[in-house]
Design a protein around this motif. Structure first.
Motif, mmCIF file in Angstrom:
data_model
loop_
_atom_site.group_PDB
_atom_site.id
_atom_site.type_symbol
_atom_site.label_atom_id
_atom_site.label_comp_id
_atom_site.label_asym_id
_atom_site.label_seq_id
_atom_site.Cartn_x
_atom_site.Cartn_y
_atom_site.Cartn_z
ATOM 1 N N VAL A 98 0.850 -1.183 0.000
ATOM 2 C CA VAL A 98 0.000 0.000 0.000
ATOM 3 C C VAL A 98 0.887 1.235 0.000
ATOM 4 N N GLN A 99 0.467 2.236 -0.766
ATOM 5 C CA GLN A 99 1.275 3.430 -0.960
ATOM 6 C C GLN A 99 0.403 4.668 -0.793
ATOM 7 N N ILE A 100 0.879 5.630 -0.036
ATOM 8 C CA ILE A 100 0.136 6.863 0.219
ATOM 9 C C ILE A 100 0.942 8.029 -0.348
ATOM 10 N N TYR A 101 0.309 8.729 -1.272
ATOM 11 C CA TYR A 101 0.933 9.873 -1.917
ATOM 12 C C TYR A 101 0.209 11.151 -1.497
ATOM 13 N N VAL A 102 0.919 12.273 -1.624
ATOM 14 C CA VAL A 102 0.351 13.576 -1.275
ATOM 15 C C VAL A 102 0.575 14.534 -2.436
ATOM 16 N N ARG A 103 -0.439 15.349 -2.690
ATOM 17 C CA ARG A 103 -0.307 16.430 -3.683
ATOM 18 C C ARG A 103 -0.662 17.750 -3.022
ATOM 19 N N ASP A 104 0.222 18.715 -3.142
ATOM 20 C CA ASP A 104 0.014 20.058 -2.603
ATOM 21 C C ASP A 104 -0.830 20.844 -3.611
ATOM 22 N N ARG A 105 -2.030 21.225 -3.216
ATOM 23 C CA ARG A 105 -2.939 21.886 -4.157
ATOM 24 C C ARG A 105 -2.503 23.294 -4.538
ATOM 25 N N HIS A 106 -1.883 23.971 -3.603
ATOM 26 C CA HIS A 106 -1.472 25.354 -3.873
ATOM 27 C C HIS A 106 -0.235 25.652 -3.036
ATOM 28 N N ALA A 107 0.815 26.147 -3.682
ATOM 29 C CA ALA A 107 2.050 26.433 -2.956
ATOM 30 C C ALA A 107 2.702 27.673 -3.548
ATOM 31 N N SER A 108 3.713 28.169 -2.870
ATOM 32 C CA SER A 108 4.409 29.372 -3.327
ATOM 33 C C SER A 108 5.398 29.074 -4.445
ATOM 34 N N VAL A 109 5.715 27.810 -4.668
ATOM 35 C CA VAL A 109 6.566 27.390 -5.787
ATOM 36 C C VAL A 109 5.915 26.171 -6.440
ATOM 37 N N ALA A 110 6.313 25.873 -7.671
ATOM 38 C CA ALA A 110 5.775 24.715 -8.364
ATOM 39 C C ALA A 110 6.195 23.442 -7.632
ATOM 40 N N ARG A 111 5.239 22.546 -7.424
ATOM 41 C CA ARG A 111 5.482 21.338 -6.640
ATOM 42 C C ARG A 111 5.234 20.097 -7.493
ATOM 43 N N PRO A 112 5.760 18.954 -7.111
ATOM 44 C CA PRO A 112 5.535 17.719 -7.866
ATOM 45 C C PRO A 112 4.050 17.349 -7.936
ATOM 46 N N VAL A 113 3.689 16.580 -8.964
ATOM 47 C CA VAL A 113 2.293 16.173 -9.123
ATOM 48 C C VAL A 113 1.853 15.264 -7.998
ATOM 49 N N ARG A 114 2.769 14.512 -7.425
ATOM 50 C CA ARG A 114 2.500 13.718 -6.225
ATOM 51 C C ARG A 114 3.819 13.233 -5.650
ATOM 52 N N GLU A 115 3.800 12.940 -4.351
ATOM 53 C CA GLU A 115 5.004 12.477 -3.662
ATOM 54 C C GLU A 115 4.641 11.373 -2.679
ATOM 55 N N LEU A 116 5.449 10.319 -2.661
ATOM 56 C CA LEU A 116 5.246 9.231 -1.708
ATOM 57 C C LEU A 116 5.541 9.714 -0.292
ATOM 58 N N LYS A 117 4.624 9.419 0.625
ATOM 59 C CA LYS A 117 4.819 9.824 2.016
ATOM 60 C C LYS A 117 4.643 8.679 3.012
ATOM 61 N N ALA A 118 4.130 7.543 2.575
ATOM 62 C CA ALA A 118 3.981 6.391 3.468
ATOM 63 C C ALA A 118 3.803 5.146 2.611
ATOM 64 N N PHE A 119 4.201 4.005 3.166
ATOM 65 C CA PHE A 119 4.012 2.734 2.466
ATOM 66 C C PHE A 119 4.123 1.604 3.477
ATOM 67 N N ALA A 120 3.625 0.442 3.087
ATOM 68 C CA ALA A 120 3.747 -0.740 3.951
ATOM 69 C C ALA A 120 3.426 -1.993 3.148
ATOM 70 N N ARG A 121 4.086 -3.078 3.515
ATOM 71 C CA ARG A 121 3.739 -4.401 3.002
ATOM 72 C C ARG A 121 2.587 -4.954 3.848
ATOM 73 N N VAL A 122 1.550 -5.432 3.187
ATOM 74 C CA VAL A 122 0.391 -5.971 3.905
ATOM 75 C C VAL A 122 0.147 -7.401 3.418
ATOM 76 N N PRO A 123 0.633 -8.400 4.166
ATOM 77 C CA PRO A 123 0.359 -9.797 3.786
ATOM 78 C C PRO A 123 -1.042 -10.196 4.224
ATOM 79 N N LEU A 124 -1.791 -10.808 3.300
ATOM 80 C CA LEU A 124 -3.156 -11.232 3.622
ATOM 81 C C LEU A 124 -3.404 -12.634 3.068
ATOM 82 N N ALA A 125 -4.011 -13.467 3.890
ATOM 83 C CA ALA A 125 -4.423 -14.787 3.425
ATOM 84 C C ALA A 125 -5.567 -14.638 2.423
ATOM 85 N N ALA A 126 -5.782 -15.662 1.627
ATOM 86 C CA ALA A 126 -6.873 -15.639 0.654
ATOM 87 C C ALA A 126 -8.198 -15.334 1.353
ATOM 88 N N GLY A 127 -8.910 -14.326 0.820
ATOM 89 C CA GLY A 127 -10.201 -13.949 1.378
ATOM 90 C C GLY A 127 -10.152 -13.097 2.623
#
Length: 801
Positions: free
Chosen positions: A701-730
Motif C-alpha cells: 500500500v502506498q500513500i501519496y500527497v499532492r500540494d494543491r497550492h504552494a508558493s513554488v511549483a510542486r511535484p504532481v504527487r510524492e510518496l509519504k507512506a508505504f507498507a507491506r500488507v500480507p493477507l491470506a486468501a479472502g
C-alpha cells in the motif's frame, strides 16, 4: 620493557574520555604523523609483511614512493585489504594483522590503522555472500528485510577486521541510462531514505563499531545525459528536496558514521571542494559527527579533471579546507599538504581538526584496545545469510504482466518449457556490479560455479525432460576490459577519435535454434537483460552508461523471433536498469523484472514461476517508454510532459507498480480529522484492504500527497507512506496511517525546509498511477512554518487484521 602506570600516555588509557585521549595524542604528533592519518594506502598485503603497493592509472601512480616510506609515520586507512585481490579470507586477515602489528609496534606512537571494504551487495571479497542489488532491496519495499541485510553484512565485515563499509548508495535515480542506476534504491527520496536508515542501522549496529558510508554526496545520479561523473544541473530547492533528503534522514535518524562526496560538480562547484556542502550543511546544519572520506581519486580530480586546483597540493588544501577528513584510496594529494602549508593554502589548525576527527573515530571503534582480528573467527558465508539473500530475491521480483494467467507454470504437468536467452544460464547475469566476481571480471580468478542459474533451478523443479534449452544469443561474447580511461571521462586529447572495442555481440546465428525450441514447447521463458561490468566491461554498472533503453545487442531480434513463433512467451528481465521491448510488451504473455537477484536469485525466480511463492515486488523506479522520454520520474512537476503532452512522455510501468497472483480491493477511506494544525499536526487516515483471490498474497500500500497550492511549483504527487500488507486468501485488514505535517515540507529561497498552510490531497494506491482512494486535508495555520533540525521525517503504518 613494561611502562609503569604513571608513564603510560593518557591516550592509551581506555578509561579516559575520548576527547582527552584525542587531545593528548594530537599534542604528541609531528606534522608528518598527522598527515599520515589523512590518507589511505592501497596495498596487496602479505602475512609475511612483504606488502606490495598497488599502482594503477588513477591511484598511487604519480607518487612513486616505497611501501616503507608510505607506512613510516603511520596510516589513516588501508584500502580494501581483502577485496583488492583474490585471497582466502583467513589468509587476508592474517595479512591485515601483520600490517596492524607494524602500525602498533613499529611506529613511534602506535596508532592502529582502519580498514575499509566495499559492501553494497555483500562484502566484496572472496567467498562472501552475494546479495541482490540495491534495486532489489528497494523493490521489496521491506525496510525490515533491508535492515537484516545490513546486519548480516556488518557481522561479516567485523569478522575480517573491517572498520568502514563503503555503502549504502543514496543517489536518487533520475536517468536509467546512467550505469550506476543499479546501485541506487530507486527514484523516490523518501523510499531511499527509509531503506537507507534501516541498512545503516543494521550495518553499524547499536554501538556504531563499524561505519557505514553514505554516498555519493550529492546529486550524482542527476548527471548530464546520464553520463558518469558529468556535471549536475539542479537548483538548490530540488537538490535539497530530492537528492539531499535521504542523506539527511540517514545522518539524523540512523547516526551514519561516514559520508563520501561525489565526483561531479554542481553548478561548477565540485563536491569534493564544496565547503558549504561538506561543512556548513552536513556538520553545522545537520549535526553530522563522523568522517568525510573521498571517493577514490576524488581529491586528485579537483586538479586533474575539474581544474579548480593548480596542482596536487592545492587540490589537497581545497578538499581539506572544505571538510574532508581522509583521502581514499591512496596518497595522491594528501602527502603534499606540507607544500600547501608552506604556501599558506591551508593552516595546521585545519589539519589538526581533520586529524582529531580521525583519531576520535579510532578511539570510539576501540581500535587501540583491540587492533587485531582472530582469523579463526572469520565468517563471511552462512546458510542464514544465504536464506536472507533468497528472501530479498523472492520479495523483489516484479510481475509486470500476466495475460491469460499463463503464470504460474504447472510444476507437475507434462508440457514442455523452453528456457531461452543469454542470461538463462549465466551466473554473472544474476550479480550486481559491486559483487566480487563482477568486480574481478577480467582476472578470471573468481569462480561462480556454485551459483545456480535459472536454467539449473528450473530443471531441478520441473525435471530435465520437460526443459528445452536454447542459448539464442550472447550479450557479450568475451568479458574483458573496455574503458578507454578511468574514470570514464574521455580526455581532451582523445575527443573525436576515442572509441572502445565493440564488446556487444551482434551474432544472430543462435536465434533459429531458439525459435525451434519455442515451437516444441507450450511456454517459452526468454531470459534477457544486461551484464554488470565496471567502466564498459559490461552493459551496466559504474562507467557503463548507455544512450538507449533498447535491449543490448541482438536480444530484441531474439525476442521478436520467439514471439513470432506463436508460443506464449514469458520475458524474465535481469539487470541494473529497465529496458523496453520494442513494442512487444503487448504481444508477450507475461513479463518479470528481477533486477540482479544475487546468488540465490535463480531459486527464487523458479519458485515464483511455478507458484510455490507469490510475487510481491514493486517497481522502485519508472520504466520510461523510451530513451526519448528520459528523464522521466513519477514525481515530476506538471509541465514536464510538454504542451501538449509529448507522445513519448511517460512510462508503461510506473513507480510502485507490480502484480501478483491475488487481486486486492481498497475501500472505506476515513480521515480522523479534516483539518490539522501546522504546528506538530499529524494527519491520520485509515482504509480497508481485502484479498479477493484464492491465494495468499502481499500488497504494497502506498500513500501519496499532492500540494494543491504552494508558493513554488510542486511535484504532481510524492510518496509519504508505504507498507507491506500480507493477507491470506479472502482475508481483510484495516490499514492505519499517521503522517506528520512536517513531511509536507519543501525548501524555500533561504535553503530552509518549510510547511505552508493549505489543502493537500491524500492519494491511496497500489502504484503512483493506480490510485484507488482519495481525500483532502487542510493544514491550518496563520503563517508558514520553518522546520527545526529535528523535524519529523517518518510516517507510521499499522495493520489491523
Amino acid at each position: 620493557m613494561l611502562l609503569r602506570q604513571s608513564e603510560v600516555p593518557l591516550y592509551r588509557n581506555s578509561a579516559a574520555a575520548v576527547e582527552e585521549r584525542v587531545a593528548d595524542l594530537l599534542a604528541r604528533m609531528t606534522l608528518d604523523e598527522k598527515i599520515a592519518q589523512l590518507h589511505a594506502a592501497w596495498l596487496k598485503l602479505s602475512a609475511d609483511g612483504n606488502h606490495k603497493a598497488r599502482s594503477i592509472d588513477f591511484a598511487q601512480s604519480a607518487n612513486q614512493i616505497t611501501v616503507d616510506e608510505i607506512l613510516q609515520h603511520g596510516l589513516g586507512q588501508i584500502t580494501r585489504p581483502l577485496g583488492t585481490h583474490t585471497v582466502d579470507p583467513k589468509e587476508g586477515v592474517r595479512a591485515l594483522n601483520e600490517l596492524q602489528r607494524k602500525m602498533v609496534e613499529d611506529t613511534r606512537l602506535g596508532i592502529p590503522v582502519m580498514a575499509h571494504e566495499e559492501c553494497l551487495v555483500g562484502l566484496m571479497i572472496k567467498d562472501a555472500t552475494l546479495f541482490p542489488s540495491p534495486l532489489n532491496y528497494a523493490a521489496t519495499w521491506n525496510p525490515r528485510l533491508v535492515g537484516e541485510v545490513g546486519t548480516i553484512i556488518g557481522e561479516q565485515a567485523r569478522s575480517i577486521g573491517c572498520h568502514q563499509g563503503l555503502a549504502p548508495v543514496l543517489d536518487v535515480s533520475r536517468d536509467p541510462r546512467w550505469g550506476r542506476t543499479e546501485e541506487t534504491l530507486g527514484e523516490d527520496p523518501y523510499l531511499v531514505g527509509v531503506l537507507a536508515c534501516h541498512y545503516v542501522k543494521g550495518l553499524q549496529g547499536e554501538r556504531r563499531d563499524l561505519l557505514a558510508t553514505l554516498k555519493h554526496f550529492v546529486g550524482h545520479s542527476a548527471s548530464e545525459g546520464g553520463r558518469n561523473h558529468a556535471p549536475v544541473h539542479v537548483g538548490p530547492r530540488e537538490l535539497n528536496d530530492v537528492f539531499m533528503l535521504p542523506f539527511e534522514m540517514a545522518v539524523k535518524l540512523a547516526n551514519a558514521g561516514s559520508v563520501m562526496p561525489a565526483y561531479h560538480d554542481v553548478d561548477g562547484v565540485p563536491c569534493h571542494g564544496d565547503r558549504a556542502l561538506l561543512h556548513d550543511t552536513l556538520r553545522e546544519k545537520w549535526g553530522f559527527d563522523g568522517l568525510v572520506v573521498a571517493d577514490y581519486a576524488g581529491v586528485d580530480l579537483l586538479y586533474s579533471h575539474h581544474a579548480v586546483a593548480r596542482d596536487s597540493a592545492s587540490a589537497a588544501a581545497l578538499a581539506f579546507n572544505s571538510g574532508l577528513d581522509v583521502e581514499l584510496p591512496g596518497h595522491e594529494c594528501a602527502v603534499h599538504l606540507k607544500e600547501a602549508l608552506e604556501r599558506n593554502e591551508i593552516t595546521e589548525a585545519t589539519i589538526d581538526t581533520a586529524v582529531s576527527r580521525v583519531l576520535r573515530v579510532k578511539f570510539e571503534l576501540g581500535l587501540f584496545e583491540n587492533p587485531y582480528v582472530d582469523p579463526e573467527r572469520v565468517d563471511v558465508k552462512s546458510a542464514a545469510a544465504g536464506d536472507t539473500a533468497y528472501q530479498v530475491a523472492l520479495e523483489s521480483a516484479v510481475l509486470l504482466r500476466n495475460e491469460g494467467n499463463v503464470l504460474p507454470l504447472n510444476a507437475n504437468g507434462a508440457e514442455k518449457i523452453a528456457v531461452i536467452g543469454p542470461t538463462a544460464d549465466d551466473p554473472l547475469a544474476l550479480l550486481a556490479g559491486y559483487s566480487f566476481p563482477v568486480h574481478l571480471i577480467n582476472s578470471g580468478e573468481q569462480s561462480t560455479a556454485s551459483i545456480a542459474t535459472p536454467l539449473r533451478a528450473l530443471r531441478a523443479l520441473l525435471g530435465d525432460e520437460r526443459v528445452i534449452h536454447a542459448h539464442g544469443c550472447d550479450i557479450i561474447k568475451e568479458r574483458r576490459a573496455g574503458a578507454p580511461v578511468f574514470p570514464g571521462d574521455v580526455s581532451l586529447e582523445l575527443t573525436g577519435d576515442a572509441h572502445c572495442d565493440e564488446l556487444i555481440s551482434k551474432d544472430t546465428d543462435g536465434i533459429a535454434a531458439a525459435v525451434e525450441a519455442a515451437r516444441q514447447a507450450g511456454v517459452a521463458l526468454v531470459f534477457v537483460g544486461d551484464l554488470a561490468g565496471l567502466f564498459q566491461s559490461g552493459t551496466v554498472g559504474e562507467g557503463s552508461d548507455t544512450d538507449s533503453l533498447d535491449l543490448p545487442g541482438v536480444q530484441q531480434a531474439l525476442l521478436q523471433a520467439v514471439v513470432d513463433s506463436g508460443t506464449p512467451t514469458v520475458v524474465v528481465m535481469t539487470g541494473g536498469r529497465p529496458y523496453n521491448l520494442g513494442g512487444l510488451e503487448d504481444r508477450i504473455a507475461a513479463q518479470i523484472m528481477a533486477f540482479a537477484p544475487g546468488e540465490r536469485g535463480a531459486e527464487a525466480l523458479a519458485d515464483l514461476l511455478v507458484g510455490r511463492a507469490n510475487f510481491s515486488g514493486r517497481l522502485p523506479l519508472s520504466v520510461p517508454k523510451s530513451a526519448g522520454a528520459v528523464p522521466y520520474v513519477y514525481n515530476h512537476r506538471l509541465k514536464s510532459a510538454g504542451t501538449p503532452i509529448a507522445y513519448h512522455f511517460g512510462c508503461r510501468y510506473p513507480f510502485g507498480f507490480g502484480l501478483g497472483y491475488a487481486p486486492f480491493r481498497y475501500a472505506d477511506l476515513a480521515l480522523a480529522h479534516s483539518e490539522v494544525p501546522i504546528e506538530n499536526g499529524t494527519i491520520e487516515l485509515s482504509f480497508t484492504l481485502d484479498n479477493l483471490g484464492s491465494r495468499d498474497g502481499t500488497e504494497i500500500v502506498q500513500i501519496y500527497v499532492r500540494d494543491r497550492h504552494a508558493s513554488v511549483a510542486r511535484p504532481v504527487r510524492e510518496l509519504k507512506a508505504f507498507a507491506r500488507v500480507p493477507l491470506a486468501a479472502g482475508a481483510s485488514a484495516r490499514v492505519r496511517v499517521k503522517l506528520p505535517v512536517d513531511m509536507l515540507n519543501f525548501t524555500d529561497a533561504r535553503g530552509e525546509r518549510i510547511v505552508e498552510p493549505g489543502d493537500f490531497d491524500l492519494l491511496v494506491g497500489s502504484s503512483s498511477r493506480d490510485i484507488h482512494l482519495s481525500g483532502t486535508v487542510t493544514v491550518a495555520g496563520a503563517a508558514t512554518r520553518t522546520l527545526e533540525r529535528a523535524w519529523r521525517m517518518l510516517s507510521e503504518v499499522e495493520i489491523e487484521a
